[in-house]
Design an enzyme around this catalytic site. Structure first.
Site, PDB file in Angstrom:
ATOM      1  N   CYS A 110       0.849  -1.255  -0.081  1.00 24.32           N
ATOM      2  CA  CYS A 110       0.034   0.006  -0.080  1.00 24.32           C
ATOM      3  C   CYS A 110       0.829   1.309  -0.084  1.00 24.32           C
ATOM      4  O   CYS A 110       0.387   2.497  -0.165  1.00 24.32           O
ATOM      5  CB  CYS A 110      -0.848   0.037   1.335  1.00 24.32           C
ATOM      6  SG  CYS A 110      -1.803  -1.426   1.354  1.00 24.32           S
ATOM      7  N   HIS A 244      -3.336   7.135   3.315  1.00 24.71           N
ATOM      8  CA  HIS A 244      -3.684   5.633   2.686  1.00 24.71           C
ATOM      9  C   HIS A 244      -5.203   5.427   3.390  1.00 24.71           C
ATOM     10  O   HIS A 244      -5.209   5.318   4.709  1.00 24.71           O
ATOM     11  CB  HIS A 244      -2.572   4.694   3.109  1.00 24.71           C
ATOM     12  CG  HIS A 244      -3.056   3.216   2.438  1.00 24.71           C
ATOM     13  ND1 HIS A 244      -3.684   2.874   1.536  1.00 24.71           N
ATOM     14  CD2 HIS A 244      -3.168   1.977   3.418  1.00 24.71           C
ATOM     15  CE1 HIS A 244      -3.910   1.693   1.374  1.00 24.71           C
ATOM     16  NE2 HIS A 244      -3.823   1.136   2.381  1.00 24.71           N
ATOM     17  N   ASN A 274     -10.367  -0.285   0.634  1.00 28.01           N
ATOM     18  CA  ASN A 274      -8.671  -0.182   0.436  1.00 28.01           C
ATOM     19  C   ASN A 274      -8.286  -0.767  -0.765  1.00 28.01           C
ATOM     20  O   ASN A 274      -8.187  -1.808  -1.014  1.00 28.01           O
ATOM     21  CB  ASN A 274      -8.282  -0.822   1.765  1.00 28.01           C
ATOM     22  CG  ASN A 274      -6.732  -1.043   1.550  1.00 28.01           C
ATOM     23  OD1 ASN A 274      -5.813  -0.260   0.645  1.00 28.01           O
ATOM     24  ND2 ASN A 274      -6.075  -1.221   2.879  1.00 28.01           N
TER      25      ASN A 274
HETATM   26  N1  ACO Z   1     -17.942  -8.599  10.550  1.00 25.31           N
HETATM   27  C1  ACO Z   1     -18.661  -8.986  11.695  1.00 25.31           C
HETATM   28  N2  ACO Z   1     -17.699  -9.284  12.849  1.00 25.31           N
HETATM   29  C2  ACO Z   1     -16.295  -9.134  12.462  1.00 25.31           C
HETATM   30  C3  ACO Z   1     -15.888  -8.870  11.153  1.00 25.31           C
HETATM   31  C4  ACO Z   1     -16.951  -8.558  10.446  1.00 25.31           C
HETATM   32  N3  ACO Z   1     -16.565  -8.061   8.958  1.00 25.31           N
HETATM   33  N4  ACO Z   1     -14.493  -8.903  11.094  1.00 25.31           N
HETATM   34  C5  ACO Z   1     -14.276  -9.177  12.247  1.00 25.31           C
HETATM   35  N5  ACO Z   1     -15.028  -9.456  13.069  1.00 25.31           N
HETATM   36  C6  ACO Z   1     -15.216  -9.674  14.628  1.00 25.31           C
HETATM   37  C7  ACO Z   1     -14.055 -10.504  14.923  1.00 25.31           C
HETATM   38  O1  ACO Z   1     -14.304 -11.835  14.517  1.00 25.31           O
HETATM   39  C8  ACO Z   1     -14.092 -10.290  16.432  1.00 25.31           C
HETATM   40  O2  ACO Z   1     -15.178 -11.197  16.841  1.00 25.31           O
HETATM   41  P1  ACO Z   1     -14.677 -11.924  18.557  1.00 25.31           P
HETATM   42  O3  ACO Z   1     -14.623 -10.786  19.277  1.00 25.31           O
HETATM   43  O4  ACO Z   1     -15.892 -12.740  18.590  1.00 25.31           O
HETATM   44  O5  ACO Z   1     -13.404 -12.747  18.229  1.00 25.31           O
HETATM   45  C9  ACO Z   1     -14.691  -8.885  16.604  1.00 25.31           C
HETATM   46  O6  ACO Z   1     -15.319  -8.503  15.358  1.00 25.31           O
HETATM   47  C10 ACO Z   1     -13.685  -7.763  16.915  1.00 25.31           C
HETATM   48  O7  ACO Z   1     -12.478  -7.993  16.035  1.00 25.31           O
HETATM   49  P2  ACO Z   1     -11.283  -7.172  15.828  1.00 25.31           P
HETATM   50  O8  ACO Z   1     -10.317  -7.598  14.955  1.00 25.31           O
HETATM   51  O9  ACO Z   1     -10.998  -6.648  17.351  1.00 25.31           O
HETATM   52  O10 ACO Z   1     -12.004  -5.752  15.409  1.00 25.31           O
HETATM   53  P3  ACO Z   1     -11.305  -4.602  15.174  1.00 25.31           P
HETATM   54  O11 ACO Z   1     -12.278  -3.413  15.712  1.00 25.31           O
HETATM   55  O12 ACO Z   1      -9.752  -4.494  15.285  1.00 25.31           O
HETATM   56  O13 ACO Z   1     -11.586  -4.237  13.443  1.00 25.31           O
HETATM   57  C11 ACO Z   1     -10.215  -4.295  11.363  1.00 25.31           C
HETATM   58  C12 ACO Z   1     -10.970  -5.082  12.650  1.00 25.31           C
HETATM   59  C13 ACO Z   1     -11.318  -3.704  10.795  1.00 25.31           C
HETATM   60  C14 ACO Z   1      -9.762  -5.384  10.341  1.00 25.31           C
HETATM   61  C15 ACO Z   1      -9.336  -3.399  12.127  1.00 25.31           C
HETATM   62  O14 ACO Z   1      -8.278  -3.801  13.092  1.00 25.31           O
HETATM   63  C16 ACO Z   1      -8.548  -2.714  11.081  1.00 25.31           C
HETATM   64  O15 ACO Z   1      -8.859  -1.880  10.030  1.00 25.31           O
HETATM   65  N6  ACO Z   1      -7.202  -2.884  10.978  1.00 25.31           N
HETATM   66  C17 ACO Z   1      -6.368  -2.278  10.173  1.00 25.31           C
HETATM   67  C18 ACO Z   1      -6.225  -2.757   8.664  1.00 25.31           C
HETATM   68  C19 ACO Z   1      -5.509  -2.218   7.638  1.00 25.31           C
HETATM   69  O16 ACO Z   1      -5.118  -1.035   7.741  1.00 25.31           O
HETATM   70  N7  ACO Z   1      -5.451  -2.853   6.772  1.00 25.31           N
HETATM   71  C20 ACO Z   1      -4.646  -2.184   5.553  1.00 25.31           C
HETATM   72  C21 ACO Z   1      -3.232  -2.537   5.839  1.00 25.31           C
HETATM   73  S1  ACO Z   1      -1.861  -2.312   4.564  1.00 25.31           S
HETATM   74  C22 ACO Z   1      -2.649  -2.727   3.255  1.00 25.31           C
HETATM   75  O17 ACO Z   1      -3.450  -1.559   2.958  1.00 25.31           O
HETATM   76  C23 ACO Z   1      -2.496  -3.991   2.376  1.00 25.31           C
END
Ligand code: ACO
Length: 319
Positions: A110, A244, A274
């Site tokens: 990215c 980003h 993204n």
């Molecule tokens: N729908 C419903 N529930 C979900 C989903 C979904 N799509 N995805 C995850 N969950 C659940 C998980 O399973 C977890 O359930 P549990 O508590 O029963 O285990 C719960 O939601 C909480 O999960 P977290 O991972 O703590 O959720 P978080 O608030 O951290 O959000 C997310 C997850 C959106 C992925 C976030 O961490 C994020 O955006 N991280 C950065 C990602 C990023 O920047 N990616 C790009 C990287 S670089 C590039 O661009 C290649």
């Protein structure tokens, strides 16, 4: 002498998927995805190829810059992987444009646009080019595991391009890498050699979202702070922060760190998700074409991604 941005272009994928479509195949909801990420829909490639998207974005940038393809002396393409492993996506773009110059791909996930700008800067400073085409294009949907709700809802496909010409608009650029890939990776393709053991797995994107979230927040805030300090600028001097487009909550953290208004943080993640390396150049093209950039405006670009990589730049808008 470095460069100025002479023109921008973008091209979007052809198949729109909103959050409700995921409700039919996964245990998820529009409400969860919107609240946790800000994403409402994304576009996937269906009847077009990544090459077609990259070519269209490049043609748009050339038209916007009013520069003929004959004047382009280098094509840098930032991508995780083009439609072919060989030839490179950059060579396919070069052929379709009818350009006559060297062309190669780079992979900084990215952060690809910032890495490309840094490389282009070196070419300009060395006197090796007067005009360079940078095109960033990623086909993220082909790497997604559509049974993994924590990753497949986040990404979209797209392409963004810029024409860079010799000038003095780059005020600051810094790129970094730390080889901590365990929280974000896609394994390599299958090994075809029948004489060696094949240990390759399916090449799905795998991510520890929480760790990447922490990396993103700490990296962009530190990078922005460094960029402002090194250029003797205050946050108010920056017209727009182009960050980003991974997660709206990451952008909000940068906003509260800088104590600046949300209007200064343009977004397209709500409609595109993204789009990896393409996210900032697409955003830049949207700003440019909607007339929101004026000569003399300072923009700050900040990206992070797989590798883990990161980059930040301050650029003055020149027309
Ligand atoms: N729908 C419903 N529930 C979900 C989903 C979904 N799509 N995805 C995850 N969950 C659940 C998980 O399973 C977890 O359930 P549990 O508590 O029963 O285990 C719960 O939601 C909480 O999960 P977290 O991972 O703590 O959720 P978080 O608030 O951290 O959000 C997310 C997850 C959106 C992925 C976030 O961490 C994020 O955006 N991280 C950065 C990602 C990023 O920047 N990616 C790009 C990287 S670089 C590039 O661009 C290649």
């Amino acid at each position: 002498m470095s460069f100025f941005i002479a023109g921008t272009g973008s091209a979007l994928a052809d198949f729109n998927i909103d959050n409700h479509a995921f409700e039919k195949i996964l245990e998820t909801s529009d409400e969860w995805i919107t609240t946790r990420t800000g994403i409402k829909e994304r576009k996937f490639l269906k009847s077009r190829t990544l090459t077609q998207l990259a070519v269209r974005a490049s043609q748009n940038a050339l038209e916007n810059a009013k520069i003929s393809k004959d004047k382009i002396e280098l094509i840098i393409c930032a991508t995780l992987q083009g439609d072919y492993i060989m030839p490179s996506l950059a060579c396919l773009v070069q052929k379709e444009l009818g350009a006559n110059c060297p062309a190669f791909d780079i992979n900084a996930a990215c952060t690809g646009f910032l890495y490309s700008l840094d490389l282009a800067d070196t070419y300009f400073r060395a006197g090796k080019a007067d005009n360079i085409l940078v095109v960033c294009a990623d086909h993220m949907s082909k790497f997604l595991d559509f049974s993994d709700r924590s990753t497949c809802v986040l990404f979209g496909d797209g392409a963004g391009a810029t024409v860079l010409s010799k000038g003095n608009s780059l005020k600051y650029i810094q790129i970094t890498a730390q080889g901590e890939y365990k929280d974000l990776y896609i394994e390599g393709n299958k090994n075809n050699n029948p004489f060696t053991q094949d240990t390759a797995q399916e090449n799905y994107l795998k991510m520890n979202g929480q760790n990447i979230f922490k990396f993103a927040v700490s990296t962009i805030t530190q990078d922005i702070k460094n960029a402002l300090e090194k250029t003797n600028l205050k946050s108010q001097d920056i017209k727009y922060y182009l960050i980003h487009q991974a997660n709206k909550r990451i952008l909000e953290t940068a906003q509260s760190f800088l104590n600046e208004s949300w209007d200064k943080f343009p977004t397209n993640l709500q409609s595109l998700g993204n789009t990896s390396a393409a996210s900032i150049p697409i955003l830049l093209d949207e700003l440019n074409r909607s007339g929101r950039l004026q000569k003399g405006d300072l923009i700050l670009l900040s990206a992070f991604g797989g590798g883990l990589t990161a980059g930040v730049a301050v650029i003055e808008w020149s027309y």
